[in-house]
Motif scaffolding. Structure first.
Motif, short mmCIF file in Angstrom:
data_model
loop_
_atom_site.label_atom_id
_atom_site.label_comp_id
_atom_site.label_asym_id
_atom_site.label_seq_id
_atom_site.Cartn_x
_atom_site.Cartn_y
_atom_site.Cartn_z
N TYR A 92 0.85 -1.21 0.00
CA TYR A 92 0.00 0.00 0.00
C TYR A 92 0.88 1.25 0.00
CZ TYR A 92 -3.33 3.51 1.74
OH TYR A 92 -4.09 4.64 1.90
N GLN A 93 1.85 1.30 0.89
CA GLN A 93 2.73 2.46 0.99
C GLN A 93 3.62 2.58 -0.24
OE1 GLN A 93 2.39 4.79 3.21
NE2 GLN A 93 3.99 6.00 2.22
N SER A 94 3.98 1.45 -0.85
CA SER A 94 4.81 1.48 -2.05
C SER A 94 4.12 2.24 -3.17
CB SER A 94 5.12 0.06 -2.51
OG SER A 94 5.88 -0.63 -1.55
N SER A 95 2.81 2.05 -3.31
CA SER A 95 2.06 2.79 -4.33
C SER A 95 2.07 4.28 -4.05
CB SER A 95 0.62 2.28 -4.40
OG SER A 95 0.56 1.01 -5.01
N HIS A 96 2.01 4.63 -2.78
CA HIS A 96 2.10 6.05 -2.42
C HIS A 96 3.45 6.63 -2.83
CE1 HIS A 96 -1.48 7.22 0.03
NE2 HIS A 96 -1.65 5.90 0.03
#
Length: 341
Positions: free
Chosen positions: A168-172
Motif C-alpha cells: 500500500y505504501q509502495s504505491s504512495h
C-alpha cells in the motif's frame, strides 16, 4: 532393456558380512559402531553407488531436514534472491530446500503441495500463484501440523506467518514521485485484484491519487498477469484512449518492460511524454534504455525472515505464540524513465 537394480542396505551388508541393521547404524554415524566398520560401510556404499532412501529415512525418524519452497516463477530475480538468502540460513541449520514452480497455475500449485507432503518435508514456505482463490490445499498443510510460512503473496485468512513489503505504501511512494515530476494523469497496469498484494497496490494507488486531488478513472486501471506480453497489450490499450496518460505505474517490472517497448515503438518519449515506473527491481531495469524506475522489494531480507520464521516454528512446535507478520518498507529506485528534473 535391462533395468539396473538399485543398491540397498542389504547389498552392502552382504559384501561386508554384517547385518543390514549394522550398516544402517554405520551410515547414521551411530556411536556403538566402530570407526573401522563405519569407514568400510562408507567405502562399499561408494563402490556400489548406494543412494539413501530419504523418504524411508524421514518416515523412520519423523524428520526429513527438507523444506519445500513454492514460487510462482523461477525467472524472477526477486524469487531467486529470496531463495538464495533463505538457503544460506537453512543450509547452515542442516536443511535442504526443494523448489517447486507453480507458473502462476492453481493446479500446479496443488500438485506441488501434494508432492511436498508426500516427500515428508518438515515445512513449506510459499508465495501464492496468481490463479489461487481456493486455499483449501494450504489448509491441508496446517492440518498436518507442518509449519507454513507465506511471503510476498499471502492471505490473511490462512492465519499463518507472513513476510512481505508494505505494498500500500509502495504505491504512495510511486504516485508521490510521479506527481512531483508534474504528472497529473497516472495510469496503473495492475495485478489481479483478488491477490492481496495487488489489491493493496491498487488501493494505495487510488488513495494516493485522492490525496493529491487527482481524478481516479477506471479506464486508467488495467488488471492482468503482469507478463511482458500483458504489459505490451495494456500499454497499447492506454495509447488508444482519447486522452493519453502522462505516466504509467506498472505493478511488475516485466509488464513495465513490455510497456517500454510499445512506447518506443510508437515514438513516445520517456519521461517527457509519458513517465514509467515498474515494481520489483529486476536486473534488466537498469540496463534498458531508458532505465526503468522501480521498487526494490528487499528480497534478501524477506528470504532471511522467512527462513527464521520456519526455524522458530520447527524448534518450538508446542509453544503457542502469536503469528509472526513482518512487513518491510520498500525503496523507490528513481531512474531515467520517470525522472524529468
Amino acid at each position: 532393456m535391462i533395468t539396473k537394480k538399485k543398491t540397498t542396505i542389504k547389498d552392502i551388508a552382504n559384501v561386508l558380512g554384517i547385518t543390514p541393521s549394522a550398516v544402517s547404524k554405520a551410515l547414521s554415524d551411530h556411536p556403538r559402531i566402530s570407526d573401522k566398520t563405519k569407514a568400510d560401510v562408507i567405502q562399499v556404499a561408494k563402490n556400489l553407488n548406494y543412494q539413501p532412501n530419504h523418504l524411508a529415512s524421514a518416515l523412520r525418524k519423523g524428520k526429513s531436514n527438507l523444506v519445500g519452497l513454492i514460487i510462482p516463477k523461477a525467472n524472477s530475480h526477486f524469487f531467486s534472491s529470496v531463495l538464495q538468502s533463505m538457503e544460506e540460513i537453512l543450509n547452515e541449520k542442516g536443511y535442504s530446500v526443494i523448489i517447486s514452480q507453480s507458473n502462476e497455475s492453481y493446479r500446479q500449485e496443488c500438485e506441488s503441495i501434494d508432492a511436498l507432503l508426500f516427500t515428508q518435508v518438515d515445512g513449506i514456505i510459499a508465495s501464492l500463484a496468481n490463479e489461487t482463490l481456493d486455499f483449501s490445499y494450504y489448509e491441508k498443510i496446517k492440518a498436518k501440523g507442518i509449519p507454513l510460512i507465506l511471503f510476498d503473496r499471502g492471505e490473511n485468512d490462512l492465519e499463518v506467518d507472513y513476510i512481505g513489503i508494505d505494498d500500500y505504501q509502495s504505491s504512495h511512494l510511486i504516485v508521490d514521485h510521479l506527481v512531483a515530476q508534474g504528472c497529473k494523469r497516472i495510469a496503473h497496469i495492475a495485478g489481479y485484484n483478488h491477490t492481496r498484494i495487488y489489491k493493496n497496490r491498487i488501493r494505495g494507488y487510488r488513495d494516493a491519487l485522492d490525496k493529491h486531488q487527482l481524478p481516479i478513472e477506471d479506464a486508467l486501471i488495467l488488471e492482468g498477469n503482469l507478463s511482458l506480453e500483458d504489459g505490451r497489450a495494456k500499454m497499447e490499450t492506454l495509447l488508444k484512449l482519447p486522452q493519453r496518460p502522462d505516466a504509467v505505474y506498472a505493478a511488475g517490472d516485466f509488464a513495465a518492460l513490455g510497456a517500454l517497448q510499445v512506447l518506443k515503438e510508437h515514438g513516445v518519449k520517456m519521461p517527457e511524454d509519458i513517465a514509467l515506473v515498474g515494481f520489483g527491481n529486476e536486473p534488466f531495469t537498469s540496463y534498458v534504455s531508458p532505465s526503468i524506475s522501480t521498487v526494490n522489494q528487499n528480497s534478501e531480507a524477506i528470504g532471511r525472515f522467512a527462513a527464521e520464521a520456519f526455524l522458530y516454528r520447527i524448534e518450538n512446535p508446542k509453544e503457542k505464540v502469536s503469528l509472526k507478520k513482518k512487513i518491510l518498507n520498500a525503496e523507490l529506485v528513481v531512474r531515467a524513465s520517470s525522472k524529468k528534473s
